[in-house]
Write an enzyme that holds these catalytic residues in place. Structure first.
Site, PDB file in Angstrom:
ATOM      1  N   ASN A   7      33.070  44.389  50.970  1.00  0.00           N
ATOM      2  CA  ASN A   7      32.567  43.749  49.753  1.00  0.00           C
ATOM      3  C   ASN A   7      32.838  42.254  49.890  1.00  0.00           C
ATOM      4  O   ASN A   7      33.976  41.823  49.753  1.00  0.00           O
ATOM      5  CB  ASN A   7      33.287  44.338  48.529  1.00  0.00           C
ATOM      6  CG  ASN A   7      32.946  43.607  47.249  1.00  0.00           C
ATOM      7  OD1 ASN A   7      31.984  42.830  47.198  1.00  0.00           O
ATOM      8  ND2 ASN A   7      33.719  43.860  46.200  1.00  0.00           N
ATOM      9  N   LYS A   9      31.860  39.921  47.955  1.00  0.00           N
ATOM     10  CA  LYS A   9      31.939  39.231  46.656  1.00  0.00           C
ATOM     11  C   LYS A   9      31.079  37.956  46.706  1.00  0.00           C
ATOM     12  O   LYS A   9      30.010  37.986  47.310  1.00  0.00           O
ATOM     13  CB  LYS A   9      33.401  38.947  46.303  1.00  0.00           C
ATOM     14  CG  LYS A   9      34.248  40.227  46.421  1.00  0.00           C
ATOM     15  CD  LYS A   9      35.616  40.118  45.830  1.00  0.00           C
ATOM     16  CE  LYS A   9      36.320  41.453  45.998  1.00  0.00           C
ATOM     17  NZ  LYS A   9      37.612  41.509  45.363  1.00  0.00           N
ATOM     18  N   HIS A  85      32.651  47.423  39.431  1.00  0.00           N
ATOM     19  CA  HIS A  85      33.800  46.775  40.071  1.00  0.00           C
ATOM     20  C   HIS A  85      34.644  46.116  38.976  1.00  0.00           C
ATOM     21  O   HIS A  85      34.107  45.614  37.984  1.00  0.00           O
ATOM     22  CB  HIS A  85      33.320  45.728  41.079  1.00  0.00           C
ATOM     23  CG  HIS A  85      34.442  45.182  41.917  1.00  0.00           C
ATOM     24  ND1 HIS A  85      35.288  44.222  41.443  1.00  0.00           N
ATOM     25  CD2 HIS A  85      34.868  45.502  43.159  1.00  0.00           C
ATOM     26  CE1 HIS A  85      36.195  43.955  42.379  1.00  0.00           C
ATOM     27  NE2 HIS A  85      35.956  44.717  43.433  1.00  0.00           N
ATOM     28  N   GLU A  87      35.987  43.341  38.723  1.00  0.00           N
ATOM     29  CA  GLU A  87      35.638  41.948  38.409  1.00  0.00           C
ATOM     30  C   GLU A  87      34.408  41.890  37.489  1.00  0.00           C
ATOM     31  O   GLU A  87      34.295  40.993  36.651  1.00  0.00           O
ATOM     32  CB  GLU A  87      35.414  41.166  39.713  1.00  0.00           C
ATOM     33  CG  GLU A  87      36.751  40.870  40.397  1.00  0.00           C
ATOM     34  CD  GLU A  87      36.708  40.833  41.916  1.00  0.00           C
ATOM     35  OE1 GLU A  87      35.626  40.667  42.490  1.00  0.00           O
ATOM     36  OE2 GLU A  87      37.783  40.973  42.532  1.00  0.00           O
ATOM     37  N   GLU A 152      39.955  52.028  42.785  1.00  0.00           N
ATOM     38  CA  GLU A 152      40.461  50.677  43.018  1.00  0.00           C
ATOM     39  C   GLU A 152      41.420  50.294  41.891  1.00  0.00           C
ATOM     40  O   GLU A 152      40.961  49.838  40.821  1.00  0.00           O
ATOM     41  CB  GLU A 152      39.308  49.674  43.057  1.00  0.00           C
ATOM     42  CG  GLU A 152      38.373  49.858  44.225  1.00  0.00           C
ATOM     43  CD  GLU A 152      37.783  48.518  44.670  1.00  0.00           C
ATOM     44  OE1 GLU A 152      37.944  48.176  45.841  1.00  0.00           O
ATOM     45  OE2 GLU A 152      37.201  47.810  43.845  1.00  0.00           O
ATOM     46  N   GLY A 158      43.076  42.157  45.755  1.00  0.00           N
ATOM     47  CA  GLY A 158      43.346  40.776  46.145  1.00  0.00           C
ATOM     48  C   GLY A 158      44.783  40.336  45.955  1.00  0.00           C
ATOM     49  O   GLY A 158      45.075  39.143  45.982  1.00  0.00           O
ATOM     50  N   SER A 194      43.489  45.652  48.436  1.00  0.00           N
ATOM     51  CA  SER A 194      44.432  45.132  49.435  1.00  0.00           C
ATOM     52  C   SER A 194      44.517  45.974  50.709  1.00  0.00           C
ATOM     53  O   SER A 194      45.589  46.121  51.299  1.00  0.00           O
ATOM     54  CB  SER A 194      45.821  44.941  48.820  1.00  0.00           C
ATOM     55  OG  SER A 194      45.763  43.900  47.865  1.00  0.00           O
TER      56      SER A 194
HETATM   57  P1  PGA Z   1      40.551  43.302  48.345  1.00  0.00           P
HETATM   58  O1  PGA Z   1      39.337  43.644  47.355  1.00  0.00           O
HETATM   59  O2  PGA Z   1      40.380  44.183  49.554  1.00  0.00           O
HETATM   60  O3  PGA Z   1      40.399  41.858  48.641  1.00  0.00           O
HETATM   61  O4  PGA Z   1      41.814  43.628  47.597  1.00  0.00           O
HETATM   62  C1  PGA Z   1      38.842  44.951  47.233  1.00  0.00           C
HETATM   63  C2  PGA Z   1      37.691  44.976  46.268  1.00  0.00           C
HETATM   64  O5  PGA Z   1      37.690  44.182  45.316  1.00  0.00           O
HETATM   65  O6  PGA Z   1      36.746  45.783  46.431  1.00  0.00           O
END
Ligand code: PGA
Length: 232
Positions: A7, A9, A85, A87, A152, A158, A194
């Site tokens: 992903n 983003k 997601h 976000e 998730e 992150g 992560s």
């Molecule tokens: P990350 O993000 O691997 O940077 O923690 C995962 C995601 O948001 O799908």
């Protein structure tokens, strides 16, 4: 075979995408690798690499400035789309009802939605994880069709933090049991949050973990390829 979904983003340029596509096209793997890109990078020569988007409108067309329809994604060669997601839930106030409608829109267009669920830190600390996820599944999942679920934990995205392996296993078992009860036993369930070079293989080997959704660690060719190769 595990799903390994990157992903990106709101990151990437035509140059970094072309380099990643070249590298992925040359990589032999039994895993199903998908790259979820920003809209502007979806089109072009994807050399057979499976491409996903990060959002879809619940509507077919019309006056929805800034949105993108399922048909538009199909026209851009998209096979998968991330919906719900954290976000999007946080910055765009997407509810489980909206996530449900978006998943239906994807399925209608023969795009496989990757439906994200996960608890926040307060819920995690209060041991409410399973209850919160059960509620999300109940509202967000489509009744039928082909889809993927991604667990998730919001606090793991992150941050460099992950749940313990036992915690991941018990949440995945709960999701698997839920899917089985509803006739969706074969639905893949991915873990995200992560994931990096050092923990990817261990997490992917946990029972009922059918793959990984990877943010930051999917941006660098070397890191992403080493994760793909580490998963058997
Ligand atoms: P990350 O993000 O691997 O940077 O923690 C995962 C995601 O948001 O799908």
């Amino acid at each position: 075979m595990k799903f390994i979904i990157g992903n990106w983003k709101m990151n990437g340029t035509p140059q970094t995408k072309a380099k990643m596509i070249n590298a992925l096209a040359k990589t032999e793997t039994k895993n199903r690798v998908v790259l979820c890109l920003p809209y502007t990078l979806l089109n072009g020569d994807n050399r057979g690499v499976k491409i996903g988007a990060q959002n879809i409108s619940k509507h077919d067309d019309g006056a929805y400035t800034g949105d993108i329809s399922g048909q538009m994604l199909v026209d851009s060669g998209v096979k998968y789309v991330i919906v719900g997601h954290s976000e999007r839930r946080l910055y765009h106030h997407e509810t489980d009802e909206i996530v449900h409608a978006k998943a239906i829109a994807a399925i209608k267009n023969k795009i496989i939605p990757i439906i994200c669920v996960g608890e926040n830190l307060a819920e995690h600390r209060a041991h409410k994880t399973q209850r919160v996820i059960h509620k999300m599944l109940k509202t967000a999942l489509p009744g039928g069709g082909k889809f993927i679920v991604a667990y998730e934990p919001r606090w793991a995205i992150g941050t460099g933090k992950t749940p313990t392996m036992d915690e991941i296993e018990s949440v995945h078992k709960m999701i698997y049991d839920y899917l089985k009860r509803h006739g969706n036993e074969k639905t893949p369930v991915l873990y995200g949050g992560s994931v990096n070079q050092s923990n990817a293989a261990t997490i992917a080997a946990i029972k009922h973990v059918n793959g990984l959704l990877i943010g930051g660690a999917s941006l660098e060719i070397k890191t992403f390829l080493s994760i793909i190769k580490s998963i058997k």
